[in-house]
Scaffold this motif. Structure first.
Motif: not given
Lengths: 737, 192
Positions: A369, A381-385, A387, A460, A463-464
């Protein structure tokens, strides 16, 4: 001591970012593969049908694939990614040779592919985590040397005078693995796919676990400490807590780690002084290991609010905590009395997975990450993913480890339970297996959750980086100058005051000095690494095991030897030990405790480390031949509820005797006392023994024409196990009955 | 130790932006390390040089000697029943049902659920390999025939269980032949 030279010209330095990206890709892909194989074998323990009656999908062949994949494919690739990324930045230079870096990358991936093909085929050395056959071992050596040379030459051309603690750990890891791999894999080839270890029996066990323990140490611990020392302060933007703690725990770890191998061999036929030495060094390892954890956690002082927000730091904190837990559990398991309970059980499996999933896994995920924005120039792409990945992974680890802790202790206590009448409370091994089955289900769920987390990360990641063009992936550039060189004698004179006395900070300055001489540093590290091995292994090689006067240890006949090689090929050692420990309850269950001389012709040893099934060292003569025949064909026909996969192909495959003489000749070279006529008439002897045996099988159970089949060799081997010691009066148990 | 004031950054320690403090080693950590080292020295001395350390093999032999002594005492106490006592046991339905339980759990995998024989011989016919008298059967159950795979059950099963299963096998044989494995051994009239 002035080392910066502001007058030196600034140069543009381009880092090789491709190599770090490449190794990250490899880490993710092989990591997923290795974990999926792990999940498959975990479910095979729940339902034997998942072995699919196919040789190349059985537990015994896939378990080495799982362990080797996560160690040498997932963890090693992760280490290489971290090493290439951070070394260039810490030394302010590009790697010495792009070509060598590329050869390292592609060579290593080819080795992994070769391993993934050869294990299911059954090509193996039969030694844990060193299963690779000798040609692949050679390739590993060559690739590792190229990596080492490239790394050392990069140190040579560095633009930073002193090497940072992360680099110390990389140096120790690289040198240690080279030493362990070469010494442990000395073997004489029989063919391209078969070889015999030059070490025998207890000696082989010692060398192999010196390797096995330290492969864990120097592939799964020190590289990841190096990784922690770079990525954790970077991600937290905090200075390292203590430089002097780095120095002390680094050298203590490097020196002490190597000695702890014998803790895998307590209550075995290994000489007791070695077992004791293994124990005290394992206990002394506790503080140096925790030194790394403390330096990591204390570095986060004043930055804990960041941990709440930043998934990368969450991964690192959990990883360092898992490291602390498993390096506390390690010394605990190394106390002989605890090991008596934990050894051969799932407790060990739980222990290594806290380290592998928690420490190695979470350090790697945190690093991935962290590196996505640096290497692909895109935010995550998604911090919540990310997490979500963290929490699912964490629950996965707990659901993996806790059930196996319970399973390990439960089963061990059942194995050792004896009532006041001197009878085993659970004489039937299967009873102890049945009692832990629910834990195996939970473990598989825990492992699945961990893998789901990895899949979320991969999504993730993809997608990033979606839409990133190759042209955007330019190498990172910095400006840096060469440091000015000071003559070594001037540097040394800096350590003393005008009167020639050492300055107050003498030792610290000495260390600082060596940090500026990486090759000297490497040489000292190598020496520290060698001491433990020399003290433990050399005496074992000089003193060969010898049998008591009145006992003859008979070398394996040709047929028995081929049977043994089938035992190794099928990976029986992954579930069955061949080592009855000198513990009353154990001797009661399996037969007299094993002695070192019984293994003196075993190249390699097959003591095993896990009892998913019962010990086999005294299985010789315990059951009729026909029982073994039926058991291998369909284990549940004679042993209800057995977990063992069926081995129907052994009943139909013809025994390959083409290189029998070569096998015997190689073993003779290694000191097994075969006579010339044993080798000359090997095939005739084998056919005679096979015919005799299959005749009995026919008479007892109507099994026809089995004399040329592989199963005959395997049963003959099993029926001969542990028989040499029959006349050893010391060994008899319960003769008074 | 002034130079190690808490959280003072080290001069010229800066690597790719990473800086270092030089804080003192945590005290408890140092003590822990020293204690483990002291333990190591004392333990190695105790085990290897003091002459008082008991090694694993010695402990095993001590345990075994004690176990064997106990076994002898137990053997004297749990003398095998005489033929008459066995016949009395065989008449007790409670004993027989516990014998049946043991048989199904331990013996059936080789002798079959009905005693018809699988790997092990048929127990319902009148042919016996190692003698068919009650005391001969008892002998085989207790001491086994290891070379043929018959487990010596003494020491694995409790005495009560062994005597019950012997009585059960004896009764099983009296009930008459079940079709199964071909007869082996010698004919013994009456199946005794």
């Amino acid at each position: 001591m002035k080392i910066e030279n502001s007058s030196a010209a600034l140069e543009t330095v381009k880092f090789d970012d491709w190599i770090a990206r490449a190794f990250l890709w490899a880490t993710m892909i092989w990591g997923l593969v290795g974990m999926l194989v792990g999940l498959l074998i975990a479910t095979q323990l729940i339902d034997w049908r998942l072995n699919f009656d196919l040789p190349w999908l059985t537990f015994g062949r896939l378990r080495p694939l799982h362990t080797n994949a996560v160690i040498f494919a997932f963890a090693a690739n992760s280490f290489f990614a971290a090493c290439y990324y951070s070394t260039q930045r810490l030394l302010k230079t590009r790697m010495y040779s792009d070509l060598m870096s590329r050869i390292h990358f592609w060579g290593w991936q080819l080795i992994i592919v070769a391993a993934a093909i050869s294990f299911p085929i059954g090509w193996t050395q039969g030694r844990e985590y060193a299963e690779l056959i000798w040609p692949i071992d050679m390739a590993v050596t060559i690739i590792w040397v190229i990596f080492t040379v490239n790394f050392l030459l990069t140190l040579w051309i560095r633009r930073e005078k002193h090497i940072y603690v992360a680099i110390w750990f990389y140096i120790a890891s690289i040198l240690a693995i080279a030493m362990l791999h070469v010494v442990n894999n000395i073997q004489l080839p029989v063919s391209w796919t078969l070889s015999y270890s030059v070490y025998a029996g207890a000696q082989d066990a010692l060398v192999q676990w010196w390797y096995g323990h330290n492969a864990v140490g120097f592939l799964l611990t020190t590289p990841f400490l190096g990784m922690m020392y770079y990525f954790l302060p970077k991600a937290a933007d905090r200075p390292i807590f203590s430089y002097r703690l780095s120095i002390i725990h680094f050298w203590a770890l490097v020196f002490i780690y190597i000695w702890a191998g014998p803790h895998h061999l307590y209550y075995s036929a290994l000489p007791e002084w070695l077992q004791s030495l293994g124990m005290v060094f394992s206990i002394m390892l506790w503080a140096p290991s925790w030194g790394g954890m403390l330096n990591g956690l204390y570095t986060l002082r004043g930055a804990w609010h960041k941990v709440r927000e930043e998934p990368i730091l969450k991964f690192f904190v959990a990883a360092v905590t898992a490291y602390g837990m498993s390096t506390f559990e390690g010394p605990l398991l190394s106390i002989k009395a605890v090991n008596k309970i934990s050894h051969f059980t799932d407790w060990t499996i739980a222990h290594v997975h806290v380290g592998a999933l928690g420490w190695v896994g979470f350090m790697t995920f945190g690093m991935i990450y962290y590196l996505i924005p640096k290497l692909w120039k895109r935010p995550i792409y998604s911090r919540s993913l990310a997490n979500a990945h963290f929490w699912i992974g964490l629950i996965g680890i707990l659901l993996y480890a806790v059930p196996l802790w319970i399973a390990g202790v439960t089963q061990a206590l059942m194995w050792l339970a004896m009532d006041d009448q001197g009878a085993l409370v659970y004489p039937d091994f299967m009873e102890t297996v049945k009692s832990i089955m629910p834990m195996y289900y939970l473990r598989a769920i825990g492992g699945s959750l961990f893998i789901i987390g990895v899949l979320i990360m991969l999504y993730n990641f993809l997608r990033s980086i979606a839409g990133v063009k190759c042209s955007e992936l330019v190498d990172t550039e910095i400006k840096a100058a060469h440091f000015s060189t000071v003559k070594p004698e001037d540097q040394i004179s800096e350590l003393f005051d005008k009167e020639g006395k050492p300055k107050a900070s003498f030792w610290k300055q000495v260390h600082r000095l060596i940090e500026g001489w990486p090759l000297v540093f490497s040489a000292i590290a190598l020496m520290a690494l060698m001491v433990g091995g020399l003290v433990q292994i050399v005496p074992m090689i000089l003193v060969q095991a010898s049998a008591p006067k009145d006992i003859i240890v008979r070398p394996y006949t040709g047929l028995e030897l081929l049977g043994r090689d089938i035992y190794i090929r099928e990976g029986c050692y992954n579930c069955h030990s061949q080592q009855v420990r000198p513990i009353l309850e154990e001797a009661k269950r399996y037969g007299p405790a094993s002695k070192a001389y019984e293994y003196m012709y075993d190249h390699p040893f097959q003591w095993g480390s896990k009892r998913t099934g019962p010990d086999l060292h005294r299985v010789g003569g315990k059951y009729p031949d026909l029982w073994h025949y039926r058991h291998l064909e369909d284990p549940r026909s004679v042993s209800a509820n057995s977990l063992m996969p069926p081995y129907p192909w052994l009943l139909t495959a013809n025994l390959d005797i083409s290189n029998l003489e070569t096998r015997l000749k190689v073993l003779k070279k290694l000191g097994v006392p075969y006579r010339d006529q044993d080798i000359e008439f090997a095939k005739e002897d084998l056919e005679k023994q096979a015919l005799e045996f299959s005749g009995r099988l026919n008479k007892d159970g109507g099994v026809k024409n089995s004399e040329k089949k592989e199963i005959v060799a395997l049963i003959v081997y099993l029926q001969r196990l542990g028989k040499d010691a029959q006349s050893d009066s010391v060994l008899k148990l319960g003769e008074s009955q | 130790m002034n130079e190690s004031d808490d959280d003072k950054l080290m001069r010229d320690h800066e690597y790719d932006g990473i800086q270092e403090y030089d804080n003192n080693l945590p005290r408890w950590w140092v003590y822990k390390f020293l204690i483990t080292i002291a333990f190591a020295v004392v333990y190695m001395y105790w085990m290897q040089f003091s002459g008082s350390g008991k090694n694993i093999w010695d402990e095993y032999m001590t345990d075994r000697t004690a176990y064997e002594r106990d076994e002898m005492l137990r053997a004297a106490k749990n003398m095998r029943p005489s033929e008459e006592e066995f016949l009395a046991l065989a008449a007790d339905p409670l004993v027989l049902s516990s014998g049946e339980l043991v048989f199904k759990e331990r013996c059936a995998s080789c002798h079959g659920l009905k005693g018809e024989g699988i790997v092990g011989p048929n127990l319902t016919d009148h042919y016996w390999i190692h003698g068919g008298s009650l005391m001969e059967i008892a002998n085989v159950v207790e001491k086994g025939v290891p070379e043929k795979g018959m487990v010596p059950w003494k020491g694995i099963l409790k005495p009560d269980e062994i005597y019950a299963v012997i009585a059960y096998v004896h009764e099983l044989n009296k009930k008459g032949e079940v079709e199964g494995k071909a007869a082996e051994g010698e004919f013994v009239s009456g199946g005794k």
